[in-house]
Write an enzyme that holds these catalytic residues in place. Structure first.
Site, PDB file in Angstrom:
ATOM      1  N   PRO A  63       0.977  -0.716   0.130  1.00  0.00           N
ATOM      2  CA  PRO A  63      -0.253   0.449   0.606  1.00  0.00           C
ATOM      3  C   PRO A  63       0.746   1.278  -0.069  1.00  0.00           C
ATOM      4  O   PRO A  63       1.780   1.443   0.474  1.00  0.00           O
ATOM      5  CB  PRO A  63      -0.599  -0.422   1.427  1.00  0.00           C
ATOM      6  CG  PRO A  63      -0.154  -1.338   2.230  1.00  0.00           C
ATOM      7  CD  PRO A  63       0.790  -2.136   1.272  1.00  0.00           C
ATOM      8  N   HIS A  64       0.983   1.641  -1.031  1.00  0.00           N
ATOM      9  CA  HIS A  64       1.680   3.926  -0.574  1.00  0.00           C
ATOM     10  C   HIS A  64       0.699   4.598  -1.240  1.00  0.00           C
ATOM     11  O   HIS A  64      -0.457   4.608  -1.502  1.00  0.00           O
ATOM     12  CB  HIS A  64       2.818   3.228  -1.888  1.00  0.00           C
ATOM     13  CG  HIS A  64       1.586   2.993  -3.756  1.00  0.00           C
ATOM     14  ND1 HIS A  64       1.681   1.030  -3.414  1.00  0.00           N
ATOM     15  CD2 HIS A  64       1.934   3.373  -4.682  1.00  0.00           C
ATOM     16  CE1 HIS A  64       1.126   0.988  -4.576  1.00  0.00           C
ATOM     17  NE2 HIS A  64       1.457   2.606  -5.622  1.00  0.00           N
ATOM     18  N   ALA A  65       1.388   5.523  -0.810  1.00  0.00           N
ATOM     19  CA  ALA A  65       0.464   7.331  -0.927  1.00  0.00           C
ATOM     20  C   ALA A  65       1.698   7.837  -0.966  1.00  0.00           C
ATOM     21  O   ALA A  65       2.233   8.156  -0.867  1.00  0.00           O
ATOM     22  CB  ALA A  65       0.045   7.422   0.890  1.00  0.00           C
TER      23      ALA A  65
END
Length: 147
Positions: A63-65
């Site tokens: 998961p990345h932002a």
């Protein structure tokens, strides 16, 4: 400041759903002062998941932002005590998470980190350490992967 330290790890993430795991990762990021706001990071994670899954397979998700909410580029690592449904590419649940956090204006860092880690995820020895190694082993192999 190093992008990935032992403080960026939680070997027993709380949560039984994707949403709960994303909150746990956001809480870790907030506790490390990597983001302005926890709820904004959760929203950033969820928006990214809606575009396409970050479940790479072999029980691992990234998961990345990339957002203005992120203060400094960092990597978080976590394992959950239960398997989490993630709509992974292989259709299997996830229990190991590598989260990439990058300020909105550092898109090149985001792509570089994603590429470096993705290349390593095809190697079974790397995956095994992520899934079963102790904190020192995980710290070492992730830092090697991004150096």
């Amino acid at each position: 400041m190093a992008m990935f330290t032992i403080n960026n790890m939680n070997m027993s993430l709380e949560g039984h759903t994707q949403a709960e795991i994303l909150v746990s990762l956001a809480e870790l990021a907030t506790s490390l002062n990597l983001v302005v706001d926890r709820d904004s990071l959760v929203k950033d994670y969820q928006e990214r998941e809606q575009k396409s899954t970050t479940g790479f397979g072999n029980g691992i998700a990234i998961p990345h932002a990339k957002s203005n909410n992120v203060k400094t580029a960092a990597i978080l690592f976590g394992r959950s005590t239960t398997d989490i449904e993630w709509q992974s590419l292989d259709g299997k649940p996830v229990n190991t998470f590598i989260s990439l956090l990058v300020p909105a204006n550092e898109g090149d860092v985001h792509l570089k980190l994603l590429a470096q880690l993705s290349r390593k995820l095809v190697h079974q020895d790397f995956v095994e350490i992520l899934k079963r190694g102790d904190t020192r082993e995980v710290l070492e192999i992730i830092n090697q992967a991004i150096s």
